[in-house]
Design a protein around this motif. Structure first.
Motif, PDB file in Angstrom:
ATOM      1  N   LEU A 118       0.833  -1.202   0.000  1.00  0.00           N
ATOM      2  CA  LEU A 118       0.000   0.000   0.000  1.00  0.00           C
ATOM      3  C   LEU A 118       0.867   1.251   0.000  1.00  0.00           C
ATOM      4  CD1 LEU A 118      -2.787   1.359   0.223  1.00  0.00           C
ATOM      5  CD2 LEU A 118      -2.587   1.134   2.718  1.00  0.00           C
ATOM      6  N   LEU A 119       2.020   1.176   0.624  1.00  0.00           N
ATOM      7  CA  LEU A 119       2.925   2.325   0.652  1.00  0.00           C
ATOM      8  C   LEU A 119       3.366   2.700  -0.760  1.00  0.00           C
ATOM      9  CD1 LEU A 119       4.650   4.341   2.251  1.00  0.00           C
ATOM     10  CD2 LEU A 119       6.419   2.574   2.395  1.00  0.00           C
ATOM     11  N   VAL A 120       3.742   1.693  -1.557  1.00  0.00           N
ATOM     12  CA  VAL A 120       4.187   1.951  -2.926  1.00  0.00           C
ATOM     13  C   VAL A 120       3.041   2.520  -3.759  1.00  0.00           C
ATOM     14  CG1 VAL A 120       5.073   0.879  -5.033  1.00  0.00           C
ATOM     15  CG2 VAL A 120       5.937   0.154  -2.797  1.00  0.00           C
ATOM     16  N   ARG A 121       1.854   1.946  -3.598  1.00  0.00           N
ATOM     17  CA  ARG A 121       0.702   2.420  -4.377  1.00  0.00           C
ATOM     18  C   ARG A 121       0.316   3.838  -3.979  1.00  0.00           C
ATOM     19  NH1 ARG A 121      -3.733  -1.111  -3.070  1.00  0.00           N
ATOM     20  NH2 ARG A 121      -2.522  -2.206  -1.500  1.00  0.00           N
ATOM     21  N   VAL A 160     -10.450   5.186  -1.617  1.00  0.00           N
ATOM     22  CA  VAL A 160     -11.237   4.375  -2.546  1.00  0.00           C
ATOM     23  C   VAL A 160     -10.333   3.393  -3.284  1.00  0.00           C
ATOM     24  CG1 VAL A 160     -12.681   4.439  -4.607  1.00  0.00           C
ATOM     25  CG2 VAL A 160     -13.024   6.130  -2.799  1.00  0.00           C
ATOM     26  N   TYR A 161      -9.184   3.859  -3.721  1.00  0.00           N
ATOM     27  CA  TYR A 161      -8.272   2.979  -4.447  1.00  0.00           C
ATOM     28  C   TYR A 161      -7.747   1.864  -3.534  1.00  0.00           C
ATOM     29  CZ  TYR A 161      -4.108   1.297  -6.826  1.00  0.00           C
ATOM     30  OH  TYR A 161      -3.159   0.496  -7.404  1.00  0.00           O
ATOM     31  N   GLY A 162      -7.386   2.209  -2.319  1.00  0.00           N
ATOM     32  CA  GLY A 162      -6.774   1.233  -1.429  1.00  0.00           C
ATOM     33  C   GLY A 162      -7.742   0.202  -0.878  1.00  0.00           C
ATOM     34  N   TYR A 163      -9.003   0.612  -0.661  1.00  0.00           N
ATOM     35  CA  TYR A 163      -9.952  -0.262   0.024  1.00  0.00           C
ATOM     36  C   TYR A 163     -11.040  -0.829  -0.883  1.00  0.00           C
ATOM     37  CZ  TYR A 163      -7.899   1.123   4.453  1.00  0.00           C
ATOM     38  OH  TYR A 163      -7.027   1.310   5.494  1.00  0.00           O
ATOM     39  N   LEU A 164     -11.011  -0.490  -2.146  1.00  0.00           N
ATOM     40  CA  LEU A 164     -12.042  -0.978  -3.067  1.00  0.00           C
ATOM     41  C   LEU A 164     -12.106  -2.505  -3.132  1.00  0.00           C
ATOM     42  CD1 LEU A 164     -14.234  -0.027  -5.027  1.00  0.00           C
ATOM     43  CD2 LEU A 164     -12.519  -0.047  -6.846  1.00  0.00           C
ATOM     44  N   PRO A 165     -10.973  -3.220  -3.229  1.00  0.00           N
ATOM     45  CA  PRO A 165     -11.075  -4.694  -3.266  1.00  0.00           C
ATOM     46  C   PRO A 165     -11.741  -5.279  -2.030  1.00  0.00           C
ATOM     47  CG  PRO A 165      -8.907  -3.973  -3.995  1.00  0.00           C
ATOM     48  CD  PRO A 165      -9.591  -2.764  -3.438  1.00  0.00           C
ATOM     49  N   LEU A 166     -11.549  -4.658  -0.874  1.00  0.00           N
ATOM     50  CA  LEU A 166     -12.171  -5.162   0.354  1.00  0.00           C
ATOM     51  C   LEU A 166     -13.681  -4.971   0.340  1.00  0.00           C
ATOM     52  CD1 LEU A 166      -9.635  -3.911   3.062  1.00  0.00           C
ATOM     53  CD2 LEU A 166      -9.850  -6.197   2.070  1.00  0.00           C
ATOM     54  N   MET A 167     -14.163  -4.060  -0.481  1.00  0.00           N
ATOM     55  CA  MET A 167     -15.606  -3.882  -0.638  1.00  0.00           C
ATOM     56  C   MET A 167     -16.151  -4.815  -1.712  1.00  0.00           C
ATOM     57  SD  MET A 167     -18.333  -2.256   0.405  1.00  0.00           S
ATOM     58  CE  MET A 167     -17.790  -0.757   1.233  1.00  0.00           C
ATOM     59  N   ILE A 168     -15.380  -5.041  -2.752  1.00  0.00           N
ATOM     60  CA  ILE A 168     -15.852  -5.872  -3.856  1.00  0.00           C
ATOM     61  C   ILE A 168     -16.055  -7.313  -3.419  1.00  0.00           C
ATOM     62  CG2 ILE A 168     -15.213  -6.842  -6.102  1.00  0.00           C
ATOM     63  CD1 ILE A 168     -13.868  -4.217  -6.783  1.00  0.00           C
ATOM     64  N   MET A 169     -15.136  -7.855  -2.656  1.00  0.00           N
ATOM     65  CA  MET A 169     -15.178  -9.287  -2.348  1.00  0.00           C
ATOM     66  C   MET A 169     -16.400  -9.704  -1.529  1.00  0.00           C
ATOM     67  SD  MET A 169     -12.826 -10.278  -4.172  1.00  0.00           S
ATOM     68  CE  MET A 169     -13.086 -12.001  -3.766  1.00  0.00           C
ATOM     69  N   ILE A 213     -19.330  -2.502   4.150  1.00  0.00           N
ATOM     70  CA  ILE A 213     -19.323  -1.193   4.800  1.00  0.00           C
ATOM     71  C   ILE A 213     -18.659  -1.277   6.169  1.00  0.00           C
ATOM     72  CG2 ILE A 213     -20.808   0.565   5.851  1.00  0.00           C
ATOM     73  CD1 ILE A 213     -22.733   0.212   3.552  1.00  0.00           C
ATOM     74  N   ALA A 214     -19.032  -2.294   6.948  1.00  0.00           N
ATOM     75  CA  ALA A 214     -18.445  -2.439   8.281  1.00  0.00           C
ATOM     76  C   ALA A 214     -16.945  -2.678   8.195  1.00  0.00           C
ATOM     77  CB  ALA A 214     -19.128  -3.583   9.029  1.00  0.00           C
ATOM     78  N   LEU A 215     -16.527  -3.561   7.285  1.00  0.00           N
ATOM     79  CA  LEU A 215     -15.108  -3.893   7.158  1.00  0.00           C
ATOM     80  C   LEU A 215     -14.284  -2.673   6.759  1.00  0.00           C
ATOM     81  CD1 LEU A 215     -12.889  -6.064   7.103  1.00  0.00           C
ATOM     82  CD2 LEU A 215     -13.502  -6.500   4.719  1.00  0.00           C
ATOM     83  N   VAL A 216     -14.721  -1.963   5.726  1.00  0.00           N
ATOM     84  CA  VAL A 216     -13.967  -0.807   5.240  1.00  0.00           C
ATOM     85  C   VAL A 216     -13.994   0.330   6.261  1.00  0.00           C
ATOM     86  CG1 VAL A 216     -13.862   0.959   3.445  1.00  0.00           C
ATOM     87  CG2 VAL A 216     -14.311  -1.416   2.826  1.00  0.00           C
ATOM     88  N   THR A 217     -15.152   0.591   6.855  1.00  0.00           N
ATOM     89  CA  THR A 217     -15.254   1.679   7.822  1.00  0.00           C
ATOM     90  C   THR A 217     -14.368   1.429   9.031  1.00  0.00           C
ATOM     91  OG1 THR A 217     -17.536   2.136   7.147  1.00  0.00           O
ATOM     92  CG2 THR A 217     -16.820   3.029   9.258  1.00  0.00           C
ATOM     93  N   ILE A 218     -14.397   0.210   9.558  1.00  0.00           N
ATOM     94  CA  ILE A 218     -13.588  -0.113  10.736  1.00  0.00           C
ATOM     95  C   ILE A 218     -12.099   0.062  10.443  1.00  0.00           C
ATOM     96  CG2 ILE A 218     -12.849  -2.021  12.211  1.00  0.00           C
ATOM     97  CD1 ILE A 218     -15.763  -2.996  12.142  1.00  0.00           C
ATOM     98  N   LEU A 219     -11.649  -0.385   9.281  1.00  0.00           N
ATOM     99  CA  LEU A 219     -10.243  -0.235   8.923  1.00  0.00           C
ATOM    100  C   LEU A 219      -9.884   1.237   8.717  1.00  0.00           C
ATOM    101  CD1 LEU A 219      -9.758  -3.236   6.482  1.00  0.00           C
ATOM    102  CD2 LEU A 219      -8.970  -3.048   8.844  1.00  0.00           C
ATOM    103  N   LEU A 220     -10.804   2.008   8.140  1.00  0.00           N
ATOM    104  CA  LEU A 220     -10.531   3.416   7.890  1.00  0.00           C
ATOM    105  C   LEU A 220     -10.472   4.226   9.176  1.00  0.00           C
ATOM    106  CD1 LEU A 220     -12.647   4.220   4.702  1.00  0.00           C
ATOM    107  CD2 LEU A 220     -10.170   4.123   4.909  1.00  0.00           C
ATOM    108  N   LEU A 221     -11.179   3.786  10.203  1.00  0.00           N
ATOM    109  CA  LEU A 221     -11.155   4.528  11.461  1.00  0.00           C
ATOM    110  C   LEU A 221      -9.753   4.566  12.067  1.00  0.00           C
ATOM    111  CD1 LEU A 221     -14.481   3.330  13.142  1.00  0.00           C
ATOM    112  CD2 LEU A 221     -14.000   5.551  12.126  1.00  0.00           C
ATOM    113  N   GLY A 222      -8.942   3.586  11.754  1.00  0.00           N
ATOM    114  CA  GLY A 222      -7.571   3.576  12.248  1.00  0.00           C
ATOM    115  C   GLY A 222      -6.532   3.882  11.184  1.00  0.00           C
TER     116      GLY A 222
END
Length: 289
Positions: A118-121, A160-169, A213-222
């Protein structure tokens, strides 16, 4: 062998299988969190760090970091919602429209970004949104002084770019399990495709929606990295505040109080998501993790 002995053996087998994971969680999750709770009620030592005490002063001082809280509470749900809007058509196509011969390949392409750090991206997005990227191209057509980097927009793009796959799956899994005979029946009865979507497809996929939504939101909070690099220190999240307090200011009690509050918010978000998913799906057989 009696039934009681069989049950006892099953219980011992289950306990033996769960023991390594339980021990891992105890040592690396539960005990550190207990330490954080203890720190939260302490005081900052004169040289920095923790000094034993029992006070609520750290929690009373939370409003001093209100900007980080508000940025997180606004941009995290907003980022999760945008991810949902972008991810749903992709998951819908993969689950219901894509040729089965190529479906596995297409799903694999969704996961490909995780093969790169994620750092490189994020550094790549710093160049794209920086002065030599999109703003430079816009200046060629006469749009001068367009600033994209170090703005909430840049942070949102990175989210959106970093967490989109976690929403798609989760959406893909939910839609792939959908009984297509219900959609066919709706079409045979003359329902408009839009009506079929809102009356059948969307309600039946709500467990996946709520999970994403729960997965992405929880990860984004930190989240720390994306606001730090794409926000340029101007768009602070709670994660940035924690790094500042623990590593720079060395105010461990105040940082611990913020961390405890963040965990409480995460638990609250998870409980609300589960209740909404149960209510919408009409069952408690809904996985959010």
């Amino acid at each position: 062998m009696t039934t009681a002995q069989q049950d006892r053996r099953k219980n011992l087998t289950t306990a033996a299988l769960m023991a390594p994971a339980a021990l891992w969680l105890l040592v690396f999750l539960v005990l550190p969190f207990i330490a954080i709770i203890v720190f939260a009620f302490g005081e900052r030592a004169p040289e920095g760090g923790y000094q034993a005490a029992f006070t609520f002063a750290q929690f009373a001082n939370l409003p001093s970091r209100a900007t980080a809280f508000w940025n997180t509470m606004i941009l995290a749900p907003a980022g999760a919602f945008i991810c949902l809007v972008v991810a749903y058509p992709v998951a819908y196509y993969l689950a219901l429209k894509a040729d089965r011969r190529y479906r596995l390949l297409l799903v694999s392409l969704v996961v490909v970004p995780f093969w790169t750090s994620l750092l490189v991206r994020t550094y790549a997005w710093m160049y794209i949104l920086g002065s030599r990227g999109i703003p430079n191209l816009l200046s060629i057509i006469g749009l001068e002084d367009v600033r994209l980097i170090n703005t909430p927009f840049a942070v949102m793009v990175g989210i959106v770019y970093g967490y989109l796959p976690l929403m798609i799956m989760p959406l893909y899994v939910s839609l792939e399990k959908l009984d297509r005979r219900l959609i066919d029946a709706s079409n045979d009865l003359g329902a408009h495709p839009v009506t079929t979507f809102f009356k059948i497809t969307l309600p039946l996929s709500m467990p996946g929606v709520m999970t994403g939504i729960a997965l992405v939101t929880i990860l984004l909070l930190g989240e720390y990295l994306i606001p730090q690099l794409l926000g340029g220190g101007k768009v602070f999240f709670i994660g940035n505040a924690l790094v500042d307090l623990f590593l720079q200011s060395r105010n461990w009690p105040f940082g611990s109080a913020i961390a405890v509050t963040l965990v409480a918010v995460v638990v609250l978000v998870l409980l609300i998501s589960m209740r909404l998913a149960w209510r919408i799906a009409g069952t408690r057989q809904v996985d959010l993790i």
